[in-house]
Design a protein around this motif. Structure first.
Motif, short mmCIF file in Angstrom:
data_model
loop_
_atom_site.label_atom_id
_atom_site.label_comp_id
_atom_site.label_asym_id
_atom_site.label_seq_id
_atom_site.Cartn_x
_atom_site.Cartn_y
_atom_site.Cartn_z
N VAL A 170 0.85 -1.19 0.00
CA VAL A 170 0.00 0.00 0.00
C VAL A 170 0.89 1.24 0.00
O VAL A 170 2.07 1.17 0.35
N PRO A 171 0.34 2.40 -0.35
CA PRO A 171 1.11 3.64 -0.23
C PRO A 171 1.53 3.86 1.22
O PRO A 171 0.84 3.45 2.16
N SER A 172 2.66 4.50 1.43
CA SER A 172 3.26 4.60 2.76
C SER A 172 2.39 5.35 3.77
O SER A 172 2.56 5.16 4.98
N HIS A 173 1.46 6.19 3.30
CA HIS A 173 0.63 6.92 4.25
C HIS A 173 -0.46 6.05 4.86
O HIS A 173 -1.10 6.43 5.85
N ILE A 174 -0.69 4.88 4.30
CA ILE A 174 -1.69 3.94 4.85
C ILE A 174 -0.99 3.04 5.86
O ILE A 174 0.02 2.42 5.56
N THR A 175 -1.54 2.97 7.08
CA THR A 175 -0.91 2.19 8.15
C THR A 175 -1.68 0.94 8.51
O THR A 175 -1.19 0.11 9.27
N ALA A 176 -2.92 0.80 8.03
CA ALA A 176 -3.74 -0.37 8.36
C ALA A 176 -4.72 -0.64 7.22
O ALA A 176 -5.08 0.27 6.45
N ILE A 177 -5.16 -1.88 7.12
CA ILE A 177 -6.07 -2.28 6.05
C ILE A 177 -7.38 -1.50 6.11
O ILE A 177 -7.96 -1.14 5.08
N LYS A 178 -7.84 -1.19 7.31
CA LYS A 178 -9.12 -0.50 7.47
C LYS A 178 -9.10 0.90 6.86
O LYS A 178 -10.17 1.49 6.62
N GLU A 179 -7.93 1.44 6.60
CA GLU A 179 -7.83 2.78 6.00
C GLU A 179 -8.02 2.75 4.48
O GLU A 179 -8.14 3.81 3.85
N ILE A 180 -8.04 1.58 3.88
CA ILE A 180 -8.18 1.47 2.42
C ILE A 180 -9.65 1.60 2.05
O ILE A 180 -10.51 0.89 2.58
N ASN A 181 -9.95 2.49 1.14
CA ASN A 181 -11.31 2.64 0.61
C ASN A 181 -11.42 1.74 -0.64
O ASN A 181 -11.16 2.16 -1.76
N TRP A 182 -11.75 0.49 -0.41
CA TRP A 182 -11.68 -0.50 -1.47
C TRP A 182 -12.53 -0.18 -2.69
O TRP A 182 -12.09 -0.40 -3.83
N PRO A 183 -13.76 0.34 -2.55
CA PRO A 183 -14.58 0.59 -3.75
C PRO A 183 -13.94 1.58 -4.73
O PRO A 183 -14.28 1.58 -5.92
N THR A 184 -13.03 2.41 -4.25
CA THR A 184 -12.39 3.39 -5.16
C THR A 184 -10.91 3.10 -5.36
O THR A 184 -10.19 3.94 -5.91
N THR A 185 -10.46 1.96 -4.91
CA THR A 185 -9.04 1.62 -4.98
C THR A 185 -8.74 0.68 -6.15
O THR A 185 -9.38 -0.35 -6.30
N THR A 186 -7.76 1.03 -6.94
CA THR A 186 -7.31 0.18 -8.03
C THR A 186 -6.31 -0.84 -7.49
O THR A 186 -5.45 -0.50 -6.68
N ASP A 248 9.70 0.39 4.98
CA ASP A 248 8.65 1.32 4.55
C ASP A 248 9.22 2.54 3.84
O ASP A 248 8.71 3.65 3.96
N LEU A 249 10.31 2.34 3.12
CA LEU A 249 10.88 3.41 2.33
C LEU A 249 10.34 3.34 0.90
O LEU A 249 9.54 2.47 0.57
N ASN A 250 10.78 4.24 0.08
CA ASN A 250 10.42 4.26 -1.33
C ASN A 250 8.93 4.39 -1.57
O ASN A 250 8.41 3.90 -2.57
N GLY A 251 8.22 5.00 -0.65
CA GLY A 251 6.83 5.35 -0.89
C GLY A 251 5.81 4.27 -0.68
O GLY A 251 4.63 4.46 -0.99
N VAL A 252 6.19 3.10 -0.18
CA VAL A 252 5.23 2.02 0.02
C VAL A 252 5.36 1.45 1.43
O VAL A 252 6.37 1.63 2.11
N ARG A 253 4.31 0.77 1.82
CA ARG A 253 4.30 0.07 3.11
C ARG A 253 3.81 -1.36 2.86
O ARG A 253 2.91 -1.58 2.05
N PHE A 254 4.38 -2.32 3.59
CA PHE A 254 4.02 -3.72 3.43
C PHE A 254 3.23 -4.17 4.66
O PHE A 254 3.75 -4.17 5.78
N LEU A 255 1.97 -4.54 4.42
CA LEU A 255 1.10 -5.00 5.50
C LEU A 255 0.99 -6.52 5.45
O LEU A 255 1.04 -7.14 4.38
N LYS A 256 0.82 -7.12 6.64
CA LYS A 256 0.78 -8.58 6.76
C LYS A 256 -0.55 -9.03 7.36
O LYS A 256 -0.63 -9.33 8.56
N PRO A 257 -1.62 -9.09 6.58
CA PRO A 257 -2.88 -9.60 7.11
C PRO A 257 -2.73 -11.05 7.57
O PRO A 257 -2.11 -11.86 6.89
N ASP A 258 -3.29 -11.36 8.74
CA ASP A 258 -3.15 -12.72 9.27
C ASP A 258 -3.80 -13.76 8.37
O ASP A 258 -3.37 -14.92 8.35
N ASP A 259 -4.82 -13.36 7.65
CA ASP A 259 -5.54 -14.32 6.82
C ASP A 259 -5.07 -14.36 5.37
O ASP A 259 -5.66 -15.05 4.54
N LEU A 260 -3.98 -13.63 5.06
CA LEU A 260 -3.38 -13.73 3.73
C LEU A 260 -2.34 -14.84 3.78
O LEU A 260 -1.21 -14.66 4.22
#
Length: 289
Positions: A170-186, A248-260
């Motif tokens: 995700v982009p680095s400004h997003i810190t949690a999955i709940k912050e993603i607005n999925w209906p408008t996210t590519t 979390d450099l280079n403009g992205v962040r890596f999230l680790k959902p437990d169910d992924l």
């Protein structure tokens, strides 16, 4: 014209090197008349006199000297071929196909030790997507593959190699999955023949997430750039990330959902045609897990 026989070349070389028919017969463990017969056959096939016969001895002709220069390597190579597979270590040309993730870390960390242990195995290593690897195995174009598994196929067997973890990118400004607005996210992913795309699509479906569009980009660098620019999200196998990414450099962040779930990668081969080099390849890598 009849084809040359290896025995004719062997007798001819023996005569030149021993200096006589009798000497050649001793080397070839046969009677002198057999040597003479093979020489005559050879001369008839070539349409050339290789020896002049003077008072019971053979005089080498210029044609014979030229022919010896060409025939000697053939005889030596034939002798070498007879012993090609006598060594304890396997020999052969092994063709292996692998997913990109296997070529990123798993194989590079282990291949040098395999090459050192089995110098008689010449390795051809190809990168292909999972569905292509399965087809190439079934068609006999590969001896071995490293692909997602386990494989359920009547012609193929498989063995676990390693587990590949997946991350939501995700982009680095997003810190949690709940912050993603999925209906408008590519969502940016590899093509539909990518195993990790199917894993991520199953994760989306399991969570009941509907996205407006999934765009196909077959480059992790390009995927990274799109996410860093804030254009959407992606899913990466961890092998395709760098230490800088994990910070979390280079403009992205890596999230680790437990169910992924992680994605297992397997060695896969044809049941009816597994070769000794392929067996040693799998066993060697299994010992170095």
């Amino acid at each position: 014209m009849d084809a040359l026989k290896l025995s004719q070349l062997q007798f001819f070389v023996a005569v030149l090197e021993e200096g006589s028919v009798v000497g050649a017969s001793r080397r070839m463990n046969c009677v002198a008349s057999n040597v003479t017969a093979r020489l005559k056959e050879l001369e008839q096939l070539l349409g050339q006199e290789l020896f002049l016969r003077e008072k019971g001895r053979l005089v080498i002709t210029p044609a014979a000297r030229l022919f010896y220069r060409e025939a000697k390597p053939v005889v030596l190579n034939a002798a070498r071929l007879l012993h090609l597979f006598e060594a304890d270590a396997p020999r052969g040309i092994l063709t292996v196909g692998a997913l990109d993730v296997a070529l990123r870390r798993f194989l590079p960390e282990r291949l040098p030790a395999f090459a050192t242990a089995y110098p008689g195995v010449e390795l051809t290593l190809l990168m292909r997507p999972s569905y292509t690897l399965e087809r190439m195995l079934a068609d006999g174009d590969l001896d071995l593959a490293l692909t997602d598994g386990p494989i359920q196929h009547p012609l193929l067997n498989s063995r676990f190699a390693f587990a590949e973890s997946l991350s939501l990118v995700v982009p680095s400004h997003i810190t949690a999955i709940k912050e993603i607005n999925w209906p408008t996210t590519t969502v940016f992913l590899f093509n539909t023949d990518c195993f990790y795309r199917s894993c991520f699509e199953r994760w989306l479906k399991k969570r009941g997430i509907e996205t407006p569009v999934i765009q196909t980009i077959e480059s992790y660098d390009a995927l990274h750039a799109c996410v860093a620019a804030g254009l959407g999200v992606s899913c990466f196998p961890d092998s395709m990330t760098s230490p800088q990414d994990c910070d979390d450099l280079n403009g992205v962040r890596f999230l680790k959902p437990d169910d992924l779930a992680s994605a297992p990668v397997y060695f896969v081969w044809r049941r009816d045609s597994v070769c000794a080099p392929a067996i040693h390849f799998v066993e060697h890598f299994a010992q170095h897990e």
